[in-house]
Design a protein around this motif. Structure first.
Motif, mmCIF file in Angstrom:
data_model
loop_
_atom_site.group_PDB
_atom_site.id
_atom_site.type_symbol
_atom_site.label_atom_id
_atom_site.label_comp_id
_atom_site.label_asym_id
_atom_site.label_seq_id
_atom_site.Cartn_x
_atom_site.Cartn_y
_atom_site.Cartn_z
ATOM 1 N N ALA A 136 6.131 48.593 -73.259
ATOM 2 C CA ALA A 136 7.296 47.811 -72.839
ATOM 3 C C ALA A 136 7.168 46.338 -73.180
ATOM 4 C CB ALA A 136 7.530 47.979 -71.336
ATOM 5 N N ARG A 137 5.955 45.878 -73.471
ATOM 6 C CA ARG A 137 5.788 44.472 -73.867
ATOM 7 C C ARG A 137 6.558 44.152 -75.142
ATOM 8 N NH1 ARG A 137 -0.591 43.294 -73.772
ATOM 9 N NH2 ARG A 137 -0.523 45.113 -75.132
ATOM 10 N N ALA A 138 6.859 45.189 -75.935
ATOM 11 C CA ALA A 138 7.556 44.966 -77.200
ATOM 12 C C ALA A 138 9.039 44.729 -77.017
ATOM 13 C CB ALA A 138 7.337 46.158 -78.136
ATOM 14 N N TRP A 139 9.589 45.017 -75.813
ATOM 15 C CA TRP A 139 11.035 44.823 -75.644
ATOM 16 C C TRP A 139 11.424 44.162 -74.326
ATOM 17 C CZ3 TRP A 139 9.148 49.945 -76.482
ATOM 18 C CH2 TRP A 139 9.023 50.732 -75.338
ATOM 19 N N ASP A 140 10.725 44.403 -73.219
ATOM 20 C CA ASP A 140 11.128 43.822 -71.941
ATOM 21 C C ASP A 140 10.875 42.320 -71.918
ATOM 22 O OD1 ASP A 140 12.054 46.145 -70.901
ATOM 23 O OD2 ASP A 140 10.419 46.475 -69.484
ATOM 24 N N ALA A 141 11.863 41.554 -71.415
ATOM 25 C CA ALA A 141 11.746 40.088 -71.462
ATOM 26 C C ALA A 141 12.353 39.423 -70.240
ATOM 27 C CB ALA A 141 12.384 39.562 -72.731
ATOM 28 N N GLY A 142 12.117 39.997 -69.065
ATOM 29 C CA GLY A 142 12.601 39.383 -67.838
ATOM 30 C C GLY A 142 14.053 39.702 -67.548
ATOM 31 N N ASN A 143 14.549 39.226 -66.410
ATOM 32 C CA ASN A 143 15.891 39.575 -65.958
ATOM 33 C C ASN A 143 16.982 39.157 -66.928
ATOM 34 O OD1 ASN A 143 15.018 38.832 -62.514
ATOM 35 N ND2 ASN A 143 14.767 40.722 -63.634
ATOM 36 N N ASP A 144 16.772 38.046 -67.639
ATOM 37 C CA ASP A 144 17.809 37.563 -68.564
ATOM 38 C C ASP A 144 17.488 37.858 -70.026
ATOM 39 O OD1 ASP A 144 15.741 35.805 -68.943
ATOM 40 O OD2 ASP A 144 16.870 33.994 -68.451
ATOM 41 N N GLY A 145 16.347 38.507 -70.284
ATOM 42 C CA GLY A 145 15.965 38.828 -71.645
ATOM 43 C C GLY A 145 15.470 37.652 -72.462
ATOM 44 N N ARG A 146 15.220 36.515 -71.829
ATOM 45 C CA ARG A 146 14.901 35.294 -72.586
ATOM 46 C C ARG A 146 13.470 34.790 -72.380
ATOM 47 N NH1 ARG A 146 18.846 33.059 -75.306
ATOM 48 N NH2 ARG A 146 17.515 31.221 -75.537
ATOM 49 N N HIS A 147 12.636 35.559 -71.724
ATOM 50 C CA HIS A 147 11.291 35.059 -71.429
ATOM 51 C C HIS A 147 10.547 34.643 -72.693
ATOM 52 C CE1 HIS A 147 7.392 34.574 -69.579
ATOM 53 N NE2 HIS A 147 6.875 35.470 -70.399
ATOM 54 N N VAL A 148 10.626 35.441 -73.738
ATOM 55 C CA VAL A 148 9.931 35.112 -74.984
ATOM 56 C C VAL A 148 10.824 34.310 -75.919
ATOM 57 C CG1 VAL A 148 8.657 36.042 -76.956
ATOM 58 C CG2 VAL A 148 8.508 37.178 -74.734
ATOM 59 N N VAL A 149 12.122 34.615 -75.941
ATOM 60 C CA VAL A 149 13.051 33.881 -76.808
ATOM 61 C C VAL A 149 13.010 32.389 -76.501
ATOM 62 C CG1 VAL A 149 15.485 33.535 -77.377
ATOM 63 C CG2 VAL A 149 14.568 35.857 -77.192
ATOM 64 N N ASP A 150 13.017 32.022 -75.224
ATOM 65 C CA ASP A 150 12.957 30.610 -74.853
ATOM 66 C C ASP A 150 11.660 29.958 -75.342
ATOM 67 O OD1 ASP A 150 15.417 30.549 -73.620
ATOM 68 O OD2 ASP A 150 14.630 30.916 -71.607
ATOM 69 N N ARG A 151 10.572 30.696 -75.267
ATOM 70 C CA ARG A 151 9.283 30.152 -75.708
ATOM 71 C C ARG A 151 9.266 29.972 -77.226
ATOM 72 N NH1 ARG A 151 4.679 33.651 -74.030
ATOM 73 N NH2 ARG A 151 3.435 31.795 -74.526
ATOM 74 N N VAL A 152 9.875 30.894 -77.942
ATOM 75 C CA VAL A 152 9.969 30.736 -79.399
ATOM 76 C C VAL A 152 10.780 29.482 -79.743
ATOM 77 C CG1 VAL A 152 10.910 31.726 -81.518
ATOM 78 C CG2 VAL A 152 9.658 33.183 -79.920
ATOM 79 N N CYS A 153 11.907 29.317 -79.053
ATOM 80 C CA CYS A 153 12.742 28.130 -79.296
ATOM 81 C C CYS A 153 11.963 26.851 -79.034
ATOM 82 C CB CYS A 153 13.990 28.173 -78.415
ATOM 83 S SG CYS A 153 15.172 29.464 -78.856
ATOM 84 N N SER A 154 11.078 26.880 -78.061
ATOM 85 C CA SER A 154 10.291 25.700 -77.710
ATOM 86 C C SER A 154 9.173 25.434 -78.720
ATOM 87 C CB SER A 154 9.693 25.880 -76.311
ATOM 88 O OG SER A 154 8.825 24.821 -75.981
ATOM 89 N N HIS A 155 8.533 26.493 -79.192
ATOM 90 C CA HIS A 155 7.373 26.336 -80.069
ATOM 91 C C HIS A 155 7.743 26.165 -81.545
ATOM 92 C CE1 HIS A 155 5.177 27.845 -76.563
ATOM 93 N NE2 HIS A 155 4.063 27.487 -77.157
ATOM 94 N N ALA A 156 8.839 26.770 -81.980
ATOM 95 C CA ALA A 156 9.136 26.847 -83.409
ATOM 96 C C ALA A 156 9.213 25.495 -84.116
ATOM 97 C CB ALA A 156 10.422 27.632 -83.632
ATOM 98 N N PRO A 157 9.866 24.477 -83.544
ATOM 99 C CA PRO A 157 9.982 23.215 -84.293
ATOM 100 C C PRO A 157 8.645 22.637 -84.719
ATOM 101 C CG PRO A 157 11.516 23.236 -82.458
ATOM 102 C CD PRO A 157 10.633 24.436 -82.277
ATOM 103 N N ALA A 158 7.630 22.748 -83.877
ATOM 104 C CA ALA A 158 6.318 22.196 -84.220
ATOM 105 C C ALA A 158 5.602 23.014 -85.285
ATOM 106 C CB ALA A 158 5.449 22.111 -82.967
ATOM 107 N N LEU A 159 6.048 24.227 -85.516
ATOM 108 C CA LEU A 159 5.412 25.097 -86.501
ATOM 109 C C LEU A 159 6.003 24.929 -87.898
ATOM 110 C CD1 LEU A 159 5.281 28.386 -84.407
ATOM 111 C CD2 LEU A 159 3.316 26.995 -85.071
ATOM 112 N N LEU A 160 7.177 24.304 -87.980
ATOM 113 C CA LEU A 160 7.890 24.241 -89.251
ATOM 114 C C LEU A 160 7.601 22.941 -90.007
ATOM 115 C CD1 LEU A 160 11.383 25.617 -88.184
ATOM 116 C CD2 LEU A 160 9.587 26.841 -89.418
#
Length: 227
Positions: free
Chosen positions: A129-153
């Motif tokens: 389930a770690r591959a798809w479940d992301a909290g009540n709003d589905g954004r637990h990992v998406v929000d973290r990607v949005c936060s981390h991505a700019p520094a990676l590019l």
């Protein structure tokens, strides 16, 4: 017992994975098409976050990129390494959370198919389930990607991320734009609800995430570029 899935593109082999590792599905294929639409990938440094079976990392390597990939699951790491060997592509796969193993490096492209399915369980998922479940709003990992991505590019670097319309496409676009990236939806597809969403329909409808009579999930690929 291992599992296999059809290849992402004609001429490549089937994808192999250990049990519990996310195999290519509609979201993977949609993101793969967006990846193939990118120009000048030959010689580029690409990072895939949450590689799963490694199918997209192998695809990027086949397109001529120098590819690194990460995943929190040892089974996923081993599966991705095996698929790279089977496809005769060079992919560096390391275990770790998000871009942790790549800390301090920057890339021409970051690719990710993060967990994005809203879940009635607020606690961190375990197992497959770690591959798809992301909290009540589905954004637990998406929000973290949005936060981390700019520094990676790097300058002119690009993020390609796929997720469901259930977890807020406009919110993702807004977060990426606030971080200084030019973000847009470059691909969209509607697919029938799969087994996970099918089992959660009553809860999803009670949360107002799915309307009465809806039978399809919207998938989008977001492209965010450092200008």
């Amino acid at each position: 017992m291992t599992t296999v899935a059809e290849p992402l593109r004609r001429g490549s082999g089937k994808v192999w994975a250990l049990p519990g590792v996310y195999l290519p599905q509609a979201d993977t294929r949609l993101l793969g098409r967006a990846l193939r639409a990118e120009e000048a990938l030959a010689g580029a440094d690409v990072l895939e976050i949450g590689t799963g079976s490694g199918a997209l990392a192998v695809l990027a390597a086949r397109m001529g990129a120098r590819v690194a990939a990460t995943d929190v699951s040892w089974r996923a790491v081993l599966s991705a390494r095996a698929n790279a060997v089977l496809q005769r592509q060079r992919v560096r796969v390391r275990r770790g959370d998000l871009a942790g193993p790549a800390r301090g490096r920057t890339y021409d492209m970051v690719v990710t198919n993060p967990p994005y399915v809203p879940s009635p369980q607020s606690r961190p998922p375990a197992g497959a389930a770690r591959a798809w479940d992301a909290g009540n709003d589905g954004r637990h990992v998406v929000d973290r990607v949005c936060s981390h991505a700019p520094a990676l590019l790097r300058p002119a670097g690009v993020l390609l991320m796929v997720h469901s319309g259930l977890c807020g496409v406009d919110l993702t676009l807004g977060q990426l734009e606030s971080a200084g990236l030019a973000a847009e939806v470059v691909a969209r597809e509607y697919v029938p609800f799969g087994p996970v969403l099918g089992r959660r329909l009553p809860w999803l409808r009670a949360q107002g995430l799915i309307g009465p009579g809806e039978e399809h999930e919207e998938l989008v690929v977001i492209r965010a570029a450092r200008t």
